[in-house]
Design a protein around this motif. Structure first.
Motif, PDB file in Angstrom:
ATOM      1  N   TRP A  96      20.642  53.518  -1.674  1.00  0.00           N
ATOM      2  CA  TRP A  96      19.912  52.334  -1.204  1.00  0.00           C
ATOM      3  C   TRP A  96      20.803  51.464  -0.339  1.00  0.00           C
ATOM      4  N   LEU A  97      22.096  51.404  -0.741  1.00  0.00           N
ATOM      5  CA  LEU A  97      23.040  50.628   0.063  1.00  0.00           C
ATOM      6  C   LEU A  97      23.128  51.216   1.479  1.00  0.00           C
ATOM      7  N   SER A  98      23.172  52.545   1.547  1.00  0.00           N
ATOM      8  CA  SER A  98      23.294  53.178   2.862  1.00  0.00           C
ATOM      9  C   SER A  98      22.056  52.901   3.702  1.00  0.00           C
ATOM     10  N   LEU A  99      20.889  52.926   3.050  1.00  0.00           N
ATOM     11  CA  LEU A  99      19.668  52.602   3.790  1.00  0.00           C
ATOM     12  C   LEU A  99      19.717  51.162   4.290  1.00  0.00           C
ATOM     13  N   PHE A 100      20.200  50.286   3.393  1.00  0.00           N
ATOM     14  CA  PHE A 100      20.295  48.881   3.784  1.00  0.00           C
ATOM     15  C   PHE A 100      21.251  48.726   4.968  1.00  0.00           C
ATOM     16  N   ASN A 101      22.425  49.371   4.853  1.00  0.00           N
ATOM     17  CA  ASN A 101      23.399  49.281   5.938  1.00  0.00           C
ATOM     18  C   ASN A 101      22.821  49.813   7.250  1.00  0.00           C
ATOM     19  N   THR A 102      22.119  50.936   7.130  1.00  0.00           N
ATOM     20  CA  THR A 102      21.524  51.510   8.337  1.00  0.00           C
ATOM     21  C   THR A 102      20.534  50.530   8.955  1.00  0.00           C
ATOM     22  N   ALA A 103      19.685  49.976   8.104  1.00  0.00           N
ATOM     23  CA  ALA A 103      18.681  49.043   8.605  1.00  0.00           C
ATOM     24  C   ALA A 103      19.356  47.838   9.258  1.00  0.00           C
ATOM     25  N   TYR A 104      20.358  47.307   8.589  1.00  0.00           N
ATOM     26  CA  TYR A 104      21.106  46.166   9.111  1.00  0.00           C
ATOM     27  C   TYR A 104      21.680  46.506  10.484  1.00  0.00           C
ATOM     28  N   TYR A 105      22.299  47.655  10.530  1.00  0.00           N
ATOM     29  CA  TYR A 105      22.935  48.130  11.759  1.00  0.00           C
ATOM     30  C   TYR A 105      21.904  48.285  12.881  1.00  0.00           C
ATOM     31  N   VAL A 106      20.804  48.966  12.563  1.00  0.00           N
ATOM     32  CA  VAL A 106      19.780  49.224  13.582  1.00  0.00           C
ATOM     33  C   VAL A 106      19.143  47.914  14.045  1.00  0.00           C
ATOM     34  N   VAL A 107      18.818  47.063  13.073  1.00  0.00           N
ATOM     35  CA  VAL A 107      18.103  45.832  13.406  1.00  0.00           C
ATOM     36  C   VAL A 107      18.939  44.927  14.317  1.00  0.00           C
ATOM     37  N   PHE A 279      32.159  50.508   0.854  1.00  0.00           N
ATOM     38  CA  PHE A 279      30.844  51.008   1.295  1.00  0.00           C
ATOM     39  C   PHE A 279      30.158  50.114   2.308  1.00  0.00           C
ATOM     40  N   ALA A 280      30.917  49.176   2.886  1.00  0.00           N
ATOM     41  CA  ALA A 280      30.272  48.227   3.802  1.00  0.00           C
ATOM     42  C   ALA A 280      29.761  48.920   5.054  1.00  0.00           C
ATOM     43  N   THR A 281      30.334  50.056   5.392  1.00  0.00           N
ATOM     44  CA  THR A 281      29.879  50.744   6.604  1.00  0.00           C
ATOM     45  C   THR A 281      29.284  52.118   6.288  1.00  0.00           C
ATOM     46  N   THR A 282      28.932  52.335   5.024  1.00  0.00           N
ATOM     47  CA  THR A 282      28.328  53.614   4.654  1.00  0.00           C
ATOM     48  C   THR A 282      26.856  53.616   5.072  1.00  0.00           C
ATOM     49  N   ASP A 284      23.391  55.994   6.479  1.00  0.00           N
ATOM     50  CA  ASP A 284      22.761  57.230   6.011  1.00  0.00           C
ATOM     51  C   ASP A 284      23.479  58.482   6.513  1.00  0.00           C
ATOM     52  N   SER A 285      23.807  58.522   7.817  1.00  0.00           N
ATOM     53  CA  SER A 285      24.447  59.748   8.317  1.00  0.00           C
ATOM     54  C   SER A 285      25.789  59.983   7.655  1.00  0.00           C
ATOM     55  N   LEU A 286      26.513  58.894   7.453  1.00  0.00           N
ATOM     56  CA  LEU A 286      27.829  59.033   6.831  1.00  0.00           C
ATOM     57  C   LEU A 286      27.689  59.516   5.388  1.00  0.00           C
ATOM     58  N   LEU A 287      26.706  58.980   4.703  1.00  0.00           N
ATOM     59  CA  LEU A 287      26.516  59.366   3.310  1.00  0.00           C
ATOM     60  C   LEU A 287      26.094  60.832   3.212  1.00  0.00           C
ATOM     61  N   ILE A 288      25.243  61.263   4.124  1.00  0.00           N
ATOM     62  CA  ILE A 288      24.851  62.680   4.121  1.00  0.00           C
ATOM     63  C   ILE A 288      26.075  63.552   4.325  1.00  0.00           C
ATOM     64  N   TYR A 289      26.889  63.166   5.289  1.00  0.00           N
ATOM     65  CA  TYR A 289      28.100  63.935   5.578  1.00  0.00           C
ATOM     66  C   TYR A 289      28.982  64.010   4.338  1.00  0.00           C
ATOM     67  N   GLN A 290      29.214  62.853   3.731  1.00  0.00           N
ATOM     68  CA  GLN A 290      30.127  62.832   2.589  1.00  0.00           C
ATOM     69  C   GLN A 290      29.558  63.617   1.408  1.00  0.00           C
ATOM     70  N   THR A 291      28.272  63.408   1.145  1.00  0.00           N
ATOM     71  CA  THR A 291      27.657  64.095   0.014  1.00  0.00           C
ATOM     72  C   THR A 291      27.737  65.614   0.181  1.00  0.00           C
ATOM     73  N   ALA A 292      27.450  66.068   1.400  1.00  0.00           N
ATOM     74  CA  ALA A 292      27.422  67.510   1.612  1.00  0.00           C
ATOM     75  C   ALA A 292      28.824  68.087   1.766  1.00  0.00           C
ATOM     76  N   PHE A 293      29.629  67.475   2.601  1.00  0.00           N
ATOM     77  CA  PHE A 293      30.850  68.162   3.007  1.00  0.00           C
ATOM     78  C   PHE A 293      32.107  67.677   2.310  1.00  0.00           C
ATOM     79  N   LEU A 294      32.029  66.534   1.611  1.00  0.00           N
ATOM     80  CA  LEU A 294      33.160  66.147   0.780  1.00  0.00           C
ATOM     81  C   LEU A 294      32.895  66.493  -0.680  1.00  0.00           C
ATOM     82  N   TYR A 295      31.651  66.192  -1.155  1.00  0.00           N
ATOM     83  CA  TYR A 295      31.326  66.434  -2.560  1.00  0.00           C
ATOM     84  C   TYR A 295      30.523  67.715  -2.753  1.00  0.00           C
ATOM     85  N   LEU A 296      30.223  68.396  -1.644  1.00  0.00           N
ATOM     86  CA  LEU A 296      29.537  69.686  -1.669  1.00  0.00           C
ATOM     87  C   LEU A 296      28.235  69.659  -2.458  1.00  0.00           C
ATOM     88  N   HIS A 297      27.564  68.521  -2.400  1.00  0.00           N
ATOM     89  CA  HIS A 297      26.273  68.380  -3.083  1.00  0.00           C
ATOM     90  C   HIS A 297      25.157  68.598  -2.072  1.00  0.00           C
TER      91      HIS A 297
END
Lengths: 330, 379, 271
Positions: A96-107, A279-282, A284-297
C-alpha cells in the motif's frame, strides 16, 4: 488502408466467391501469384511476429497464470491458489505504501511536467523566428537522450546536502538547506526533479508538434479580431491544444507510473538499498523488482504486476479512445 | 508483337461496378486511345490488361490466347505511368537496367539494349544522370525507354503527358506518335484529354462510367458520335445540343422557346413518336463549325440571338441563343456578328445529329424506318 | 524589442539550466582532486584528464563499451530488418490477417513494460537466454514504432513504383532491398538513431537479465561502479562521461533529425 491495397493487388484474395459461370471454358483459379503474395506477406511479418509473441504476448498471458499460482521458477510443480497471492499482497503495508508513493509521484510529476512542457513549447514557438531557436529546442530535449545512470551520478552530487548544487542554489536564495535524497520527505521529490529534467524535453517537442498542426492563419485571424495574450491562449490556442494536452497527460502518467531506473540509481548507492530512505521512494515498479529479483517471490511480484497492469491498461485505453476521437494520432 | 483482345470484361470493387462488359481489340501495330472523364474506369481497364488487376469476369486475350491467369511480368508489356515512377535513387541507366538485371540478363546484353533505346530516344547524354536532375520531357522519355527496353509485346500508357506543361505536351505527343510509326508496337493509351485522343489514335474508345460508348477511328467518332455524351465530349467548342419538341406536325422548337417553329426532315418526323422521351422531346445537335451564315439549299434554318463574340486570331467563337438555349458557332470574321442582333443561320441536314430523347443514342436515317445505332461494338 | 530581448534571455537561461547537469559531469570529471567538495561549487572545467585515464585503465570499460556497441549494433541491424519487412507487408501486401497484425502491434505498444518483467524473466530463463548477448538483443529485435514508421513511409510511396516492379518481374524481396528501402532512407535513419539511443541507454533489462560482467553493457557497469566507488566523484563522473560521450556525439550531429523524428516530422519546415 484497404482502399489502397485494393487498388494495388488483385482483389481475388478477399473477393467473395466469384459467381461461377459454367458457360466459361476456362477455370477460374486464383492466380498462383496471389498465393505467393500471401505467403510472402506472412514471411515478412514472421520475424517481428515471433519476437512479439515470445517476449511480449506470451509473457503477458503467462503473467496472469503465475499470479494465481503458488509458483517457483526453479521448481517444476506449481499449485493453483486462486486469489491467495493477492490476499497476501493486500495485507502487506509496504504494498500500500508503494501504491501511495506511486500516486504521490504521479500526481506531482504529471501536472508539473505537462505545464512546464507546454510553457516551454509556447516559448519556443514564440521565438521560432529568432536565431538559435533550434539549438534551444535541442538543449531542452537533450536530457531525454542521456543515459539515466550516467546522469544520475551527477544528480546525486547535485543533491548532496553539504556541497551539492541544489543546496548552493537554496543558499543563494536564502532558503534553508535540505537533505534531499537522504530525507524521507524530500527523497521522492528529488527523484521527481530529476524525472522532470530528464523527460520534459520529450513532451515539449510533442507539444511543439501539436502546435505546428494548428494553422497559422487561425491564430492570425484571432489577432485580427483583437484577441491577444491570455485571451488568445484561453479562447483559441487552448481549445485547439486540448487533444494534444490530454494525450501528453496520459503519456506522462503511463511513463511516470513505471519509473524505475532513476529511483534505483538515485536512491541506491550511498543511501543504502534502493527505495529508501525508509521506503520513502519505494514505488510499485521498484517493489515488483525487489520482490521478484531480490526476494525471488515471483508469484507475489506477479500479483503486483497484475495490479499495475490493470491500472496502466485502463489509462492506455482511455488514451487510445481519446486519441482516436481527436485528430492527434500517429 | 500481337493483338490484345478484351472480351466482356467487367470489374467490381465490392458493390461498385468500375467496368461493365468491355469489348475492345487492339490490333497488331495499332494505337488505341481510351478517352473519358476521370473516374470512368479507363485506368482500371489498362491495369487489367497489364495484369496488375484482375477482371471480375470476362477475358483478356493476347493473340487469341487467354492471359487472365498470367502474372504481369510474363505478359511482357511495357507501361508508362503518369508520374513516370522513375526510381529516384538510381541513374537513368540503372532505371533502364533494373528490370533486366533483376532477371540476370547478361551485362553485355543489357548494355546493347540500353544503347539501342538510348539512341532511339536520344537519351545517350542522360544515362549517368539521376531522375531529379532531368526535365519533365526527359523523364518522360526515360519512362518510355524503360518500357521499351524490354522489347514488349505491347505498350500501355496511363496519362503519360498530363504532368507536362502545355508546350512540352504538344511536342511529346508528336514524338510519341512518331515513335509509334517507327516501332508499330500495339499501344493502349489512356487519357482524359480529347486533343491527345484525336491526334494520337488509330482507334478511339470513348468511355463513361465504366462503359465503352463508342469505338472507331477519330474521324468516325467525331462525325458520327454514338451518344449525346460522346458528341459533347469530343470537339472544342463542343457540339451544340438542343432539346426540341414538335408542337405542329413537321416542325420543331427548342423546348420552351417562343420562336417560330423550324422545319425538320421527313424521316425524323416519321419516327418521331419512337424517339422522344416522356416529355415528347428529342436531341438535336450540330457542331459549331457546321453553322453557315448564309442560307443554304435546305437544312436546319434557325434564328440566333448573338450575345458575345470571342476572337481567337484566325477565327472567332460566336455565343448566342436559339429559343433560350445557348448556341456556339465558329466564324471567320467576327465583325459580321453584332451583339444583340438576330441572325439567321443554317446547318446542312447531313451535318445535323439526332439523338433519342430518352436513351440519348444516335438516330440515323434508314430506308423507311428509324433505327438506333448499336453502341460499343467491338472494333 | 523588449519582448524579443526577454524571449532571448528566458530562452538562454532555460537552455543553460537544462544543460547544467551534463556540463557539471564534465566540470567534476576534469576538475582538481576534491573539486566536488568545494564550497561554493566549482563551475569551470580544468581539463585534467588524469582521472579519466585512470578509470579507463583500471576497470574494464573497453569491455563494457564493446558490449554496449555489440548490443546496440546488433539491435539496430535487426530492428531495421524486421521493421522494413513487417512495415512493407503491412503497407503493401494483402493477406488475411494484415489488419489483425496491425492491431496486434498496437497491442504490444500498450503492454506496460514494468508489469511484464517477471514473466519475461521466466521466458528468458526457459529459453536459456539469461546472461547472454542474445538475451539482451532479441527481445528488442522487433520494434513497434519502427514497423509503423516504415509502414507509413511505404504507404506514401506511389503505387506505380511497385507496379513497374511487378511488370518487370522483380521479386518482392529484391524490390524491398533495391527500391523500397533506398527510397525510405529517412525512415532508416530515424529507426537507426532512435534504436541506438534506446539501446545504449538500456539499464533495467540488463540489470535483471545478466549477472556476468563479461557481457554487461556500460550503463549496468556504471551502476555497479556507482555502488562500489560511492563518493569518488572524479572517478564516478569520469566513468559517466564514457557512457555519455557517444550519446552526446550522436545527438550533437543529428539533433535536428532526432527531434523531428520524435515529433513525427511535424517540425520539419519550421527552420
Amino acid at each position: 488502408m484497404s482502399n489502397r491495397l485494393s487498388r494495388l493487388v488483385p482483389a481475388t484474395a478477399e473477393t467473395p466467391v466469384r459467381s461461377a459461370k459454367p458457360s466459361h471454358p476456362e477455370k477460374h483459379w486464383r492466380l498462383p501469384t496471389d498465393w505467393r503474395e500471401m505467403l510472402i506477406g506472412y514471411g515478412l511479418i514472421l520475424p517481428s511476429f515471433w519476437v512479439f509473441l515470445v517476449f511480449y504476448y506470451g509473457p503477458a498471458f503467462f503473467l496472469f497464470y503465475i499470479a494465481f499460482f503458488h509458483w517457483n521458477i526453479f521448481a517444476s510443480q506449481s499449485q493453483f491458489v486462486g486469489l491467495h497471492n493477492f490476499a497476501i499482497l493486500f495485507h502487506q503495508p509496504v504494498f500500500w505504501l508503494s501504491l501511495f508513493n506511486t500516486a504521490y509521484y504521479v500526481v506531482l510529476v504529471v501536472p508539473v511536467t505537462t505545464l512546464l512542457a507546454l510553457a516551454l513549447a509556447l516559448l519556443l514557438r514564440e521565438s521560432a523566428g529568432l536565431r538559435g531557436g533550434g539549438v534551444t529546442r535541442a538543449l531542452v530535449f537533450l536530457p531525454h537522450v542521456t543515459p539515466v545512470v550516467a546522469t544520475s551520478i551527477i544528480w546525486v552530487w547535485i543533491f548532496n546536502p553539504n556541497f551539492g548544487l541544489a543546496n548552493a542554489l537554496l543558499r543563494v536564495l536564502h532558503l534553508p538547506a535540505l537533505n534531499w535524497l537522504a530525507s524521507t520527505h524530500w527523497a521522492l521529490p528529488s527523484v521527481m526533479i530529476y524525472t522532470v529534467w530528464h523527460s520534459v524535453g520529450l513532451y515539449t517537442v510533442l507539444f511543439l508538434a501539436g502546435l505546428a498542426t494548428i494553422p497559422r492563419h487561425v491564430l492570425e485571424a484571432a489577432q485580427m479580431d483583437g484577441a491577444r495574450g491570455w485571451l488568445a491562449f484561453r479562447r483559441i490556442l487552448w481549445p485547439l491544444m486540448g487533444p494534444i494536452t490530454f494525450f501528453v497527460v496520459i503519456l506522462v502518467s503511463i511513463n511516470t507510473m513505471q519509473t524505475f531506473s532513476q529511483i534505483y540509481t538515485l536512491t541506491g548507492g550511498p543511501h543504502g538499498g534502493a527505495g529508501g530512505p525508509a521506503f520513502a521512494t519505494t514505488t510499485d515498479s521498484l517493489l515488483i523488482y525487489q520482490t521478484a529479483f531480490l526476494y525471488l517471490h515471483f508469484s507475489l511480484a506477479s500479483a503486483m504486476s497484475v495490479v499495475l497492469f490493470g491500472l496502466i491498461l485502463a489509462l492506455t485505453l482511455v488514451q487510445k479512445l481519446i486519441a482516436d476521437r481527436f485528430v492527434f494520432y500517429r | 508483337m500481337g493483338s490484345i483482345t478484351l472480351r466482356a470484361v467487367s470489374k467490381t470493387f465490392g458493390s461498385t461496378t468500375v467496368l461493365r462488359d468491355i469489348n475492345l481489340v487492339i490490333q497488331e501495330g495499332e494505337f488505341v486511345v481510351v478517352v473519358g472523364p476521370s473516374g470512368c474506369g479507363k485506368s482500371t481497364l489498362l491495369r487489367i490488361v497489364a495484369g496488375l488487376e484482375r477482371a471480375t469476369s470476362g477475358h483478356t486475350l493476347l493473340d487469341d490466347r487467354p492471359i487472365d491467369n498470367m502474372p504481369p511480368y510474363h505478359r511482357n508489356i511495357g507501361m508508362v505511368f503518369q508520374n513516370y515512377a522513375l526510381y529516384p535513387h538510381m541513374t537513368v541507366y540503372d532505371n533502364l537496367a533494373f528490370g533486366m538485371s533483376a532477371h540476370k540478363v547478361p551485362k553485355k546484353e543489357i548494355q546493347t539494349r540500353i544503347g539501342q533505346v538510348a539512341e532511339l530516344l536520344e537519351l545517350q547524354t542522360l544515362l549517368r544522370a539521376k531522375p531529379s536532375t532531368l526535365s519533365g520531357g526527359q523523364r518522360q522519355r526515360v519512362a518510355v525507354g524503360r518500357a521499351l527496353v524490354r522489347q514488349p509485346h505491347a505498350f500501355l500508357m496511363d496519362e503519360p503527358l498530363s504532368n507536362l506543361d502545355a508546350l512540352l505536351r504538344e511536342r511529346m505527343r508528336v514524338e510519341l506518335r512518331r515513335l509509334h510509326e517507327r516501332l508499330r508496337i500495339p499501344t493502349l493509351y489512356v487519357t482524359h484529354d480529347q486533343t491527345e485522343a484525336m491526334t494520337l489514335a488509330d482507334k478511339l474508345a470513348v468511355m463513361r462510367a465504366g462503359e465503352v460508348l463508342q469505338v472507331g477511328t477519330p474521324k468516325t467518332v467525331y462525325q458520327q458520335p454514338a451518344t449525346v455524351f460522346v458528341a459533347k465530349f469530343l470537339g472544342s467548342p463542343p457540339m451544340n445540343l438542343v432539346r426540341v419538341e414538335s408542337r405542329t406536325r413537321g416542325a420543331m422548337n427548342p423546348v420552351g422557346g417562343a420562336e417560330e417553329a423550324v422545319a425538320m426532315p421527313a424521316w425524323i418526323q416519321e419516327g418521331w413518336e419512337d424517339a422522344t422521351d416522356e416529355n415528347g422531346t428529342i436531341w438535336c445537335g450540330f457542331r459549331p463549325e457546321s453553322v453557315m451564315k448564309r442560307r443554304g439549299p435546305g437544312g436546319l434554318e434557325i434564328p440566333i440571338t448573338v450575345e458575345a463574340v470571342e476572337t481567337l486570331g484566325p477565327r472567332c467563337h460566336v455565343h448566342g441563343s436559339w429559343g433560350g438555349q445557348p448556341i456556339t458557332l465558329t466564324a471567320e470574321d467576327g465583325a459580321m456578328w453584332t451583339r444583340g442582333a438576330v441572325m439567321r443561320v443554317a446547318v446542312p441536314w447531313d451535318q445535323v445529329h439526332w439523338f433519342h430523347g430518352r436513351t440519348e443514342r444516335r438516330i440515323e436515317p434508314r430506308p423507311a424506318r428509324l433505327e438506333t445505332l448499336e453502341t460499343g461494338g467491338a472494333g | 524589442m523588449a519582448r524579443r530581448l526577454a524571449v532571448y534571455v528566458t530562452r538562454a537561461v532555460l537552455a543553460a539550466a537544462f544543460m547544467a547537469p551534463v556540463y557539471w559531469v564534465f566540470v567534476i570529471a576534469t576538475g582538481y582532486h576534491g573539486a566536488a567538495y568545494s564550497l561554493p561549487p566549482v563551475w569551470r572545467p580544468l581539463f585534467h584528464f588524469g582521472p579519466l585515464t585512470y578509470v579507463w585503465t583500471h576497470t574494464h570499460w573497453t569491455r563494457y563499451l564493446l558490449n554496449s556497441v555489440i548490443i546496440s549494433g546488433a539491435t539496430i541491424i535487426l530492428v531495421v530488418i524486421t521493421s522494413t519487412l513487417a512495415g512493407y507487408a503491412l503497407a503493401e501486401i494483402r493477406f488475411p490477417g494484415n489488419s489483425l497484425y496491425f492491431y496486434a502491434i498496437l497491442g504490444v505498444m500498450m503492454l506496460p513494460q514494468q508489469a511484464l518483467l517477471v514473466p519475461q524473466y521466466v521466458a528468458m530463463y526457459h529459453l536459456h537466454l539469461l546472461n547472454s548477448y542474445a538475451g539482451l538483443i532479441i527481445p528488442f529485435a522487433a520494434n513497434t514504432s519502427g514497423i509503423f514508421l516504415f509502414r507509413q513511409f511505404f504507404k506514401k510511396l506511389p503505387t506505380s513504383y511497385r507496379e513497374i516492379a511487378r511488370l518487370e518481374g522483380v521479386s518482392t524481396l529484391t524490390y524491398i532491398r533495391r527500391v523500397a528501402v533506398p527510397m525510405a532512407r529517412p525512415a532508416v535513419a530515424t529507426t537507426v538513431l532512435l534504436t541506438f539511443i534506446a539501446s545504449w541507454n538500456q539499464f533495467q533489462w540488463p540489470l535483471i537479465m545478466t549477472n556476468s560482467a563479461q557481457i554487461q553493457p556500460i550503463e549496468l557497469a556504471l551502476s555497479h561502479y556507482m555502488q562500489a566507488y560511492e563518493a569518488n566523484w572524479r572517478e564516478l563522473t569520469s566513468a559517466a562521461l564514457i557512457a555519455l560521450v557517444p550519446i552526446l556525439g550522436v545527438f550533437g550531429l543529428t539533433q535536428r533529425h532526432i527531434v523531428n523524428a520524435v515529433a513525427g516530422g511535424e517540425l520539419g519546415q519550421k527552420e
